[in-house]
Design a protein around this motif. Sequence first.
Motif, PDB file in Angstrom:
ATOM      1  N   TYR A 113       0.854  -1.181   0.000  1.00 47.89           N
ATOM      2  CA  TYR A 113       0.000   0.000   0.000  1.00 47.89           C
ATOM      3  C   TYR A 113       0.893   1.235   0.000  1.00 47.89           C
ATOM      4  CZ  TYR A 113       0.883  -0.045   5.091  1.00 47.89           C
ATOM      5  OH  TYR A 113       1.470  -0.065   6.334  1.00 47.89           O
ATOM      6  N   ASP A 115       0.962   5.876  -1.156  1.00 50.62           N
ATOM      7  CA  ASP A 115       0.276   7.092  -1.587  1.00 50.62           C
ATOM      8  C   ASP A 115       0.229   7.143  -3.109  1.00 50.62           C
ATOM      9  OD1 ASP A 115       2.603   9.093  -2.609  1.00 50.62           O
ATOM     10  OD2 ASP A 115       3.331   7.877  -0.939  1.00 50.62           O
ATOM     11  N   GLN A 167      -6.486  -2.488  10.109  1.00 51.00           N
ATOM     12  CA  GLN A 167      -6.293  -1.042  10.231  1.00 51.00           C
ATOM     13  C   GLN A 167      -5.779  -0.444   8.927  1.00 51.00           C
ATOM     14  OE1 GLN A 167      -3.625  -0.909  13.593  1.00 51.00           O
ATOM     15  NE2 GLN A 167      -5.289  -0.756  15.086  1.00 51.00           N
ATOM     16  N   VAL A 168      -4.867  -1.152   8.280  1.00 49.21           N
ATOM     17  CA  VAL A 168      -4.327  -0.654   7.011  1.00 49.21           C
ATOM     18  C   VAL A 168      -5.408  -0.647   5.933  1.00 49.21           C
ATOM     19  CG1 VAL A 168      -2.713  -1.170   5.141  1.00 49.21           C
ATOM     20  CG2 VAL A 168      -1.948  -1.301   7.521  1.00 49.21           C
ATOM     21  N   ARG A 169      -6.166  -1.722   5.855  1.00 53.53           N
ATOM     22  CA  ARG A 169      -7.254  -1.783   4.865  1.00 53.53           C
ATOM     23  C   ARG A 169      -8.234  -0.627   5.066  1.00 53.53           C
ATOM     24  NH1 ARG A 169      -8.095  -6.467   1.881  1.00 53.53           N
ATOM     25  NH2 ARG A 169      -7.010  -8.366   2.562  1.00 53.53           N
ATOM     26  N   GLU A 170      -8.610  -0.384   6.302  1.00 56.05           N
ATOM     27  CA  GLU A 170      -9.579   0.671   6.594  1.00 56.05           C
ATOM     28  C   GLU A 170      -9.012   2.041   6.237  1.00 56.05           C
ATOM     29  OE1 GLU A 170     -12.237   2.393  10.355  1.00 56.05           O
ATOM     30  OE2 GLU A 170     -10.825   0.731  10.648  1.00 56.05           O
ATOM     31  N   MET A 171      -7.747   2.268   6.580  1.00 57.04           N
ATOM     32  CA  MET A 171      -7.116   3.550   6.262  1.00 57.04           C
ATOM     33  C   MET A 171      -7.124   3.807   4.758  1.00 57.04           C
ATOM     34  SD  MET A 171      -3.114   4.631   6.753  1.00 57.04           S
ATOM     35  CE  MET A 171      -2.625   3.436   5.492  1.00 57.04           C
ATOM     36  N   CYS A 172      -6.756   2.797   3.987  1.00 60.54           N
ATOM     37  CA  CYS A 172      -6.680   2.975   2.537  1.00 60.54           C
ATOM     38  C   CYS A 172      -8.062   3.095   1.907  1.00 60.54           C
ATOM     39  CB  CYS A 172      -5.910   1.817   1.910  1.00 60.54           C
ATOM     40  SG  CYS A 172      -4.164   1.759   2.389  1.00 60.54           S
ATOM     41  N   THR A 174     -10.631   4.545   3.155  1.00 60.76           N
ATOM     42  CA  THR A 174     -11.258   5.832   3.461  1.00 60.76           C
ATOM     43  C   THR A 174     -10.428   7.021   3.000  1.00 60.76           C
ATOM     44  OG1 THR A 174     -10.258   5.780   5.678  1.00 60.76           O
ATOM     45  CG2 THR A 174     -12.480   4.880   5.444  1.00 60.76           C
ATOM     46  N   ASP A 175      -9.292   6.782   2.379  1.00 61.96           N
ATOM     47  CA  ASP A 175      -8.417   7.870   1.925  1.00 61.96           C
ATOM     48  C   ASP A 175      -8.168   7.703   0.435  1.00 61.96           C
ATOM     49  OD1 ASP A 175      -6.506   9.762   1.412  1.00 61.96           O
ATOM     50  OD2 ASP A 175      -5.112   9.124   2.977  1.00 61.96           O
ATOM     51  N   THR A 178      -4.594   7.165  -1.129  1.00 63.55           N
ATOM     52  CA  THR A 178      -3.799   5.961  -0.888  1.00 63.55           C
ATOM     53  C   THR A 178      -4.365   4.802  -1.694  1.00 63.55           C
ATOM     54  OG1 THR A 178      -5.129   5.284   1.030  1.00 63.55           O
ATOM     55  CG2 THR A 178      -3.220   6.692   1.460  1.00 63.55           C
TER      56      THR A 178
END
Length: 408
Positions: A113, A115, A167-172, A174-175, A178
Motif C-alpha cells: 500500500y 500514496d 487497520q491498514v485496509r480501513e485507512m486505505c 477511506t483515503d 492511498t
Amino acid sequence: MAAPQTPYEAVLHAARDVAKLDCALDAEMLGTALLGSVYAVAEQDRAAAVREFVGRFLTATARRRTASATTIREVFAALVPDAAGAADVRPGAQAPAWSAQLGRVHPTGCYAYGDVYGDQTSYLVTFAYDDSQDGGPDHAVVALIDHNIGITKDVFVGGPAQRILGQVREMCATDELTWFREEDPGRVRVEVSRHLQITDGLSDLPSDGSLATDRALAAARLALLPAATTPPLPEPHELSHPDRERLIRDFLAGPEARRGGLGAIQTDDELSSLHFCLSLILDHAMSLPDADPLRWSPAVAGLFLLDWVHRRAVLDMDDAAMLPRVTRAWSAYATRRRGLPEAAVEQAGSVVEEMIDEFARLYATGERRSPATAAVAQLISEGVDPNDTAAIDAWIDANRHRLNDDPS
C-alpha cells in the motif's frame, strides 16, 4: 552487581530472563532489540556488523551452560542464521519448550500500500508459527520504502496480524490518496531487501520508528519469502536529450502552460529563464532515485523548491521570478499526465502555492546555498562569466587577498 566487562556480558545480563518468556515471538522480539543496539552504533555496513557481532558472541559464549545463555544463543542463531557458528548452535539442557519454534513461521498474506503520488510504498507480510501454542501469535512485518531518498526508511514487527492488516485496509479504503493491493511475496522480498541494503550503509539512520530494533527479525522473516515470480519493477532511466525536448514541448503545448501564461512568452530573456527553469525541474527529477519527472508530489515539490534548487542552481532575478510560475504549471501538468485523483492534483497545487513565500525568502537570504553555488553567485554578481575560464582566473588573481586563508 558489577558492571558487565564486555559487550557479550552485557547481552547476557540483558537477556538473563529470556528463558522465562512465554513464547518464541517474545524471545525473538527481545533478541532483535538487543541486536538493534549493535545495528544503531555501527559505522559502516550495519548488517555485516550485526552478523559479525553474533558470530563473535556465539564464540565467546560457547561454554556457557545457563538456561539464559544457551537460549539467547539459540535466539541469535535463528535471527542471524548466516553468522559464523549459527548453524552449530544446539538447544541447551534447560531450553524452554518454545525454543523449537524459533524462526518456524510461514507467511499467510502479502500486501502493498502507499500514496498515489508514489512517494512511499509500504509492504506488509503476515506470518504464523507452525505451532502457535509455543511459537506465539500471528504477527506482521511492515517495511516502509521512501522513493524520494531510495531507502527502506522503517521496519516494524507487531501483532496481532489481522488487527494491523485491518487497520491498514480501513485507512486505505477511506483515503482516496492511498492505494492497497495484494502483492507477490517474491517482489516484496526483492524490493525491501535491495532498499534495506542502502539503509544499512547510511552513516545516519532515520531518527523515528523501529528500524534498528526490529531490523534483524524483519530481515529473518523476509528471507523466508519465496523467490520473485513477477517481473521486477522497472528501473529508472535517465532522460535522453530528445526525450527531454519532447517532454518540454508537450508541457508548453498543454493547458497548464497556457493558463500560466508560459506559452505566450516571447522575449529572449524570459524564454531563456523559462527553459532554464524547466531544465532545473528535469535535472532535479534525475537526481531522485526513481528519476521520473512526472512523479510529482507535495514532498517532491518541497525537496525542489526549498532545498535542491538553492544548493544546486544559481538564479538571477528573472529566474527567481519565473521559477514559481513554471513550478505551478508543472505541478498541474505532471499530476494530470499521471492521471492522479483531483484531490491529489489540488493538494499538490496548494502545497506549491504555500511554498512560494519560503522559496523567495531562501532565495533572498542565500542561507541554503552550497559553497560552490555561493561562489558562482559571487562571480555573477561581480560581472564575471562563470563559463569564461580566463575571466575567472583574472578574478581569482585580483581577489587573492580575500581568498587567502592566512590573514597575514
